[in-house]
Design a protein around this motif. Structure first.
Motif, PDB file in Angstrom:
ATOM      1  N   UNK A  96       0.796  -1.225   0.000  1.00  0.00           N
ATOM      2  CA  UNK A  96       0.000   0.000   0.000  1.00  0.00           C
ATOM      3  C   UNK A  96       0.832   1.280   0.000  1.00  0.00           C
ATOM      4  N   UNK A  97       2.095   1.186   0.310  1.00  0.00           N
ATOM      5  CA  UNK A  97       2.943   2.374   0.394  1.00  0.00           C
ATOM      6  C   UNK A  97       4.359   1.958   0.027  1.00  0.00           C
ATOM      7  N   UNK A  98       4.689   2.024  -1.246  1.00  0.00           N
ATOM      8  CA  UNK A  98       6.002   1.555  -1.689  1.00  0.00           C
ATOM      9  C   UNK A  98       7.143   2.260  -0.963  1.00  0.00           C
ATOM     10  N   UNK A  99       8.067   1.491  -0.460  1.00  0.00           N
ATOM     11  CA  UNK A  99       9.175   2.028   0.321  1.00  0.00           C
ATOM     12  C   UNK A  99      10.054   2.946  -0.526  1.00  0.00           C
ATOM     13  N   UNK A 100      10.222   2.619  -1.813  1.00  0.00           N
ATOM     14  CA  UNK A 100      11.032   3.474  -2.682  1.00  0.00           C
ATOM     15  C   UNK A 100      10.410   4.871  -2.795  1.00  0.00           C
ATOM     16  N   UNK A 101       9.093   4.918  -2.879  1.00  0.00           N
ATOM     17  CA  UNK A 101       8.414   6.206  -2.957  1.00  0.00           C
ATOM     18  C   UNK A 101       8.600   6.981  -1.653  1.00  0.00           C
ATOM     19  N   UNK A 102       8.531   6.284  -0.545  1.00  0.00           N
ATOM     20  CA  UNK A 102       8.729   6.943   0.745  1.00  0.00           C
ATOM     21  C   UNK A 102      10.140   7.520   0.842  1.00  0.00           C
ATOM     22  N   UNK A 103      11.129   6.792   0.328  1.00  0.00           N
ATOM     23  CA  UNK A 103      12.508   7.291   0.350  1.00  0.00           C
ATOM     24  C   UNK A 103      12.626   8.566  -0.485  1.00  0.00           C
ATOM     25  N   UNK A 104      12.011   8.575  -1.661  1.00  0.00           N
ATOM     26  CA  UNK A 104      12.042   9.780  -2.505  1.00  0.00           C
ATOM     27  C   UNK A 104      11.368  10.955  -1.796  1.00  0.00           C
ATOM     28  N   UNK A 105      10.233  10.682  -1.165  1.00  0.00           N
ATOM     29  CA  UNK A 105       9.502  11.741  -0.476  1.00  0.00           C
ATOM     30  C   UNK A 105      10.294  12.279   0.710  1.00  0.00           C
ATOM     31  N   UNK A 106      11.061  11.427   1.351  1.00  0.00           N
ATOM     32  CA  UNK A 106      11.883  11.858   2.476  1.00  0.00           C
ATOM     33  C   UNK A 106      13.045  12.731   2.006  1.00  0.00           C
ATOM     34  N   UNK A 107      13.631  12.389   0.877  1.00  0.00           N
ATOM     35  CA  UNK A 107      14.799  13.114   0.378  1.00  0.00           C
ATOM     36  C   UNK A 107      14.439  14.416  -0.334  1.00  0.00           C
ATOM     37  N   UNK A 108      13.255  14.513  -0.896  1.00  0.00           N
ATOM     38  CA  UNK A 108      12.890  15.695  -1.681  1.00  0.00           C
ATOM     39  C   UNK A 108      13.032  17.008  -0.907  1.00  0.00           C
ATOM     40  N   UNK A 109      12.528  17.141   0.322  1.00  0.00           N
ATOM     41  CA  UNK A 109      12.648  18.428   1.024  1.00  0.00           C
ATOM     42  C   UNK A 109      14.098  18.819   1.348  1.00  0.00           C
ATOM     43  N   UNK A 110      15.010  17.867   1.285  1.00  0.00           N
ATOM     44  CA  UNK A 110      16.407  18.186   1.579  1.00  0.00           C
ATOM     45  C   UNK A 110      17.065  18.956   0.441  1.00  0.00           C
ATOM     46  N   UNK A 111      16.418  18.958  -0.739  1.00  0.00           N
ATOM     47  CA  UNK A 111      16.892  19.691  -1.904  1.00  0.00           C
ATOM     48  C   UNK A 111      18.352  19.364  -2.230  1.00  0.00           C
ATOM     49  N   UNK A 112      18.656  18.080  -2.235  1.00  0.00           N
ATOM     50  CA  UNK A 112      19.997  17.618  -2.575  1.00  0.00           C
ATOM     51  C   UNK A 112      20.164  17.609  -4.091  1.00  0.00           C
ATOM     52  N   UNK A 113      21.395  17.662  -4.572  1.00  0.00           N
ATOM     53  CA  UNK A 113      21.603  17.501  -6.018  1.00  0.00           C
ATOM     54  C   UNK A 113      21.018  16.163  -6.482  1.00  0.00           C
ATOM     55  N   UNK A 114      20.572  16.121  -7.732  1.00  0.00           N
ATOM     56  CA  UNK A 114      19.877  14.945  -8.254  1.00  0.00           C
ATOM     57  C   UNK A 114      20.706  13.672  -8.116  1.00  0.00           C
ATOM     58  N   UNK A 115      21.994  13.751  -8.401  1.00  0.00           N
ATOM     59  CA  UNK A 115      22.856  12.568  -8.309  1.00  0.00           C
ATOM     60  C   UNK A 115      22.968  12.041  -6.889  1.00  0.00           C
ATOM     61  N   UNK A 116      23.089  12.942  -5.936  1.00  0.00           N
ATOM     62  CA  UNK A 116      23.197  12.540  -4.529  1.00  0.00           C
ATOM     63  C   UNK A 116      21.881  11.929  -4.062  1.00  0.00           C
ATOM     64  N   UNK A 117      20.791  12.580  -4.413  1.00  0.00           N
ATOM     65  CA  UNK A 117      19.478  12.069  -4.019  1.00  0.00           C
ATOM     66  C   UNK A 117      19.245  10.677  -4.601  1.00  0.00           C
ATOM     67  N   UNK A 118      19.575  10.510  -5.867  1.00  0.00           N
ATOM     68  CA  UNK A 118      19.399   9.210  -6.519  1.00  0.00           C
ATOM     69  C   UNK A 118      20.299   8.148  -5.878  1.00  0.00           C
ATOM     70  N   UNK A 119      21.512   8.542  -5.521  1.00  0.00           N
ATOM     71  CA  UNK A 119      22.451   7.598  -4.898  1.00  0.00           C
ATOM     72  C   UNK A 119      21.987   7.177  -3.502  1.00  0.00           C
TER      73      UNK A 119
END
Length: 66
Positions: free
Chosen positions: A29-52
């Motif tokens: 019901x709540x994909x963990x990968x999506x939760x990880x993306x949602x957690x990292x988004x407000x940190x405004x990290x560079x795309x490569x770092x966020x993806x890594x």
């Protein structure tokens, strides 16, 4: 004393079974990968770092829930 150890083992087994069921429900019901993306988004990290960080963060979350 032996009864307390047997009870602790039973509780540990029950806890592991509950954790497995909980992880299955969370993943369904709540994909963990999506939760990880949602957690990292407000940190405004560079795309490569966020993806890594998404992979290890997802893996750590699964590990904690097992």
């Amino acid at each position: 004393m032996a009864c307390a150890k047997a009870s602790a083992r039973a509780n540990r087994a029950d806890f592991k079974a509950l954790s497995r069921r909980l992880l299955q429900q969370i993943q369904a019901h709540y994909p963990i990968e999506m939760a990880a993306k949602m957690l990292l988004r407000p940190l405004d990290l560079p795309a490569g770092v966020s993806h890594a960080l998404q992979g290890p963060l997802s893996h750590a979350t699964r590990w904690m829930l097992r």
